[in-house]
Design an enzyme around this catalytic site. Structure first.
Site: not given
Ligand code: NAP
Ligand code: G4F
Length: 347
Positions: A89, A130, A132, A153
């Protein structure tokens, strides 16, 4: 009793969703990966020994790369609802491991959808799509905005988005996309920018860190509170018809604003501590995401309660406590006021 299967149950969203579904009386099955260290920290507080009659949460080893095991789990459990959250993710990391990201974040969805289809059962399916995927499309972004993905991604998520629609249309499956904008919480992974910042603030206060290296401070995101977003996943699957929904707050703020808000909340001057490291820049960046949530408001009756300032306070309070210090406490008051009947454990 309804049965739900959650892939990614140990992640930020999976842990909240597990708590939410248990509070709704579901039996919950989670897929977890075998690891050499414990990876169940986010769900340990709700785990009950499966020998106990009170057990409603059951964990199964599996990997989204392993179709055989996914088939077995779905065949044996016979869930009513599948929430597919497992993914690689991290957007920045997807540039380093693009093939792996495609295998897990894109093809993983094929494996789940095929297992459901082959089971011949009426199983509802939620795909964690997402914001994204919108990439460089101009804000605000809605269900009808054209996608312009800017990372491996985002491309992988787009594959899963279209596959979900394809299985809905082609096989008449109840398959839905929740197109969720960024959502954060004290359980957010430590390398996502919000948590990296709030944790650094706490670590600096505790005297354990004196520098915070970040990348692009100008990028803007629509940041919301994760427990509210996991509730909407359930709502999407309770509708009469399968459909896709955008969810966010409708407000966007820059990374710099997040830094300012988090440091000033505890009385620190951010410029003294923050430096830029180009290592955190991305080959292609997503500049501005703002959700247009008219459809979710109208159809799902969903209104987010936590705004950007609330979110930062909730997260800083939790991280400050985790470092053994006394929190300022405004975040705790926000939670008490806005969620008197909350179903999740406050970290
Ligand atoms: P996260 O904290 O990174 O959790 C990802 C989960 O997927 C973890 O439980 C991880 O297991 C599991 N996983 C990764 N690779 C795997 C594999 N090969 N087989 C089985 N399980 C696996 O992500 P999150 O923030 O909860 O997000 C949940 C979902 O929503 C993701 O699909 C993400 O892309 C999507 N999403 C997130 C956001 C956001 O802002 N948070 C926004 C839009 C969409 P481990 O704990 O073992 O690593
Ligand atoms: O927190 P980020 O890594 O989240 P990003 O890339 O927006 O992705 C997250 O949100 C998505 C939904 O839109 C999910 F689908 C995805 O799985 C994930 O949860 O970065 C946010 C912003 C970016 O623009 C990045 O360039 O923060 C900027 N940034 C600046 N400094 C940084 C940093 N991001 C990270 N991770 N680390 C830095 O030091």
């Amino acid at each position: 009793m309804k049965k739900a299967l959650i892939t990614g149950a140990t992640g930020q969203d999976g842990s909240y969703l597990t708590e939410f579904l248990l509070s709704k009386g579901y039996q919950v099955h989670g897929i977890i990966r075998r690891a050499s260290t414990f990876n169940t920290g986010r769900i340990d507080h709700i785990y009950v020994d499966p020998h106990s009659k009170k057990a409603k949460l059951f964990l199964h080893y599996g990997d989204i790369a392993d179709a055989e095991q996914i088939n077995n789990i779905i065949f044996n459990i016979k869930p009513d609802e599948v929430y597919h959250l497992a993914a690689q993710s991290h957007v920045r990391v997807s540039f380093d491991i693009p093939e792996y990201t495609g295998n897990i974040t894109a093809l993983g969805t094929t494996r789940i959808l095929e297992a459901i289809r082959r089971s011949g059962r009426k199983i509802k399916f939620y795909q964690a799509s997402s914001s994204e995927m919108f990439g460089s499309a101009l804000p605000p972004q809605s269900e009808t905005t054209q996608f312009q993905p800017q990372s491996p991604y985002a491309c992988a998520k787009l594959y899963s988005y279209w596959l979900t629609k394809n299985y809905r249309d082609g096989y008449n499956m109840f398959a839905c996309n929740g197109i969720l904008f960024n959502h954060e919480s004290p359980r957010r992974g430590e390398t996502f920018v919000s948590r990296k910042i709030t944790r650094a603030v706490a670590s600096i206060l505790a005297g354990k860190q004196d520098k915070l290296y970040l990348g692009n401070l100008n990028a803007k995101r629509d940041w919301g509170f994760a427990p509210e977003y996991t509730e909407i996943m359930w709502r999407i699957l309770q509708q009469d018809k399968p459909d896709d929904y955008v969810t966010g707050t409708g407000e966007s703020h820059s990374v710099k604003e997040l830094v300012e808000e988090a440091f000033s909340y505890v009385g620190l001057k951010w410029k003294k501590y923050v430096s830029i490291d180009p290592r955190y820049f991305r080959p292609t960046e997503v500049n501005n995401l703002i959700a247009d949530i008219k459809k979710a408001k109208k159809v799902l009756k969903w209104h987010p309660k936590v705004n950007f300032n609330d979110l930062v306070k909730i997260m800083v309070d939790a991280d400050v406590r985790a470092f053994g210090l006394k929190a300022i406490g405004e975040g705790d008051k926000i939670l008490e006021k806005k969620f008197p009947n909350r179903w999740w454990k406050v970290d």
